[in-house]
Write an enzyme that holds these catalytic residues in place. Structure first.
Site, mmCIF file in Angstrom:
data_model
loop_
_atom_site.group_PDB
_atom_site.id
_atom_site.type_symbol
_atom_site.label_atom_id
_atom_site.label_comp_id
_atom_site.label_asym_id
_atom_site.label_seq_id
_atom_site.Cartn_x
_atom_site.Cartn_y
_atom_site.Cartn_z
ATOM 1 N N ASP A 183 6.755 4.109 3.545
ATOM 2 C CA ASP A 183 7.074 5.240 4.366
ATOM 3 C C ASP A 183 8.670 4.993 4.822
ATOM 4 O O ASP A 183 9.330 5.754 3.899
ATOM 5 C CB ASP A 183 6.061 4.941 5.798
ATOM 6 N N PHE A 242 -0.062 11.844 6.832
ATOM 7 C CA PHE A 242 -0.457 10.386 7.294
ATOM 8 C C PHE A 242 -1.959 10.295 6.476
ATOM 9 O O PHE A 242 -2.897 10.990 6.734
ATOM 10 C CB PHE A 242 -0.772 10.516 8.739
ATOM 11 N N ASP A 252 0.954 -1.263 0.055
ATOM 12 C CA ASP A 252 0.158 -0.106 0.044
ATOM 13 C C ASP A 252 0.957 1.358 -0.114
ATOM 14 O O ASP A 252 0.557 2.108 -0.887
ATOM 15 C CB ASP A 252 -0.989 0.023 1.326
HETATM 16 P P1 5GP Z 1 7.427 1.465 6.591
HETATM 17 O O1 5GP Z 1 8.024 0.298 7.229
HETATM 18 O O2 5GP Z 1 7.611 1.794 5.150
HETATM 19 O O3 5GP Z 1 7.605 2.553 7.447
HETATM 20 O O4 5GP Z 1 5.852 1.519 6.858
HETATM 21 C C1 5GP Z 1 5.057 0.708 5.994
HETATM 22 C C2 5GP Z 1 3.825 0.639 6.700
HETATM 23 O O5 5GP Z 1 3.513 1.564 7.590
HETATM 24 C C3 5GP Z 1 2.775 0.511 5.692
HETATM 25 O O6 5GP Z 1 2.424 -0.871 5.041
HETATM 26 C C4 5GP Z 1 1.491 1.135 6.334
HETATM 27 O O7 5GP Z 1 0.849 0.126 6.914
HETATM 28 C C5 5GP Z 1 2.026 2.012 7.392
HETATM 29 N N1 5GP Z 1 2.162 3.381 6.833
HETATM 30 C C6 5GP Z 1 3.103 4.336 6.502
HETATM 31 N N2 5GP Z 1 2.514 5.237 6.254
HETATM 32 C C7 5GP Z 1 1.038 5.500 6.598
HETATM 33 C C8 5GP Z 1 0.032 6.158 6.345
HETATM 34 O O8 5GP Z 1 0.399 7.569 5.788
HETATM 35 N N3 5GP Z 1 -1.139 5.796 6.627
HETATM 36 C C9 5GP Z 1 -1.528 4.529 6.747
HETATM 37 N N4 5GP Z 1 -2.722 4.474 7.168
HETATM 38 N N5 5GP Z 1 -0.330 3.754 7.249
HETATM 39 C C10 5GP Z 1 0.774 4.137 6.882
#
Ligand code: 5GP
Length: 184
Positions: free
Chosen positions: A111, A160, A108
């Site tokens: 981040d 977010f 999805d």
């Molecule tokens: P990462 O490991 O890249 O920091 O984060 C990935 C996961 O964090 C995504 O699969 C998602 O579940 C969550 N995440 C990161 N940014 C957002 C955001 O803006 N909104 C939401 N709802 N989830 C996020």
């Protein structure tokens, strides 16, 4: 995240639509064609990272024409709010051996990049024929590890976001668009 007290409260936290349903539909059609071109008739295994990517998976698997199987993994990195814990936990693994498959990870949002970095390392160790990562959203300004998806449908600023599978406190996954979340 403050508990949601009413439907008005729920709606008031949908601050601004940043990507419409129509824009998502259009980008998915294009991505489906690119996947078809890349694999050129070869069968693929689409691996969706739950829960956030379940809506994207449902749409992308119907946008490709190459023969495809689907699989699911569950990774958790955000707990009940908008802040990352920094800990990536694989809470449900794939149910098959992926050696012999062209694997396409369907995510999805990227981040900090930690979740996909961990998942890619894990799956590479299982010897797939090839491994590609497709993400609906990318927030490159938030990256904490060196990770670049092979395909990203939308690049977004450091907000977010909710909707189209993405949640806040398990709510909002069913919105058909991507919106900025705010409690103010
Ligand atoms: P990462 O490991 O890249 O920091 O984060 C990935 C996961 O964090 C995504 O699969 C998602 O579940 C969550 N995440 C990161 N940014 C957002 C955001 O803006 N909104 C939401 N709802 N989830 C996020």
């Amino acid at each position: 995240m403050k508990a949601i007290s009413s439907i008005e409260d729920f709606n008031s936290r949908i601050k601004k639509i940043i990507i419409t349903k129509e824009e998502i539909d259009e980008a998915i059609k294009k991505a489906g064609k690119e996947i078809d071109k890349l694999y050129d008739g070869r069968p693929i295994l689409l691996v969706s990272i739950l829960k956030g990517a379940f809506v994207f998976m449902a749409d992308i698997c119907r946008a490709v024409s190459v023969p495809c199987e689907i699989g699911f993994m569950c990774a958790k990195s955000y707990y009940e709010g908008t802040q990352s814990s920094g800990v990536v936990q694989i809470t449900m693994d794939l149910d098959r051996d992926i050696s012999g498959y062209h694997v396409v990870i369907i995510e999805d949002i990227v981040d900090t990049g930690r979740t996909l970095n961990d998942i890619v390392q894990l799956l590479k160790g299982r010897n797939p024929i090839s491994l590609h990562v497709i993400t609906l959203l990318d927030k490159p300004s938030r990256r904490l590890v060196d990770f670049t998806p092979d395909m990203s449908l939308f690049t977004i600023p450091d907000l977010f976001v909710i909707g189209y599978g993405l949640d806040c406190g398990e709510y909002y996954r069913s919105l058909p668009y991507i919106a900025e979340y705010s409690e103010e």
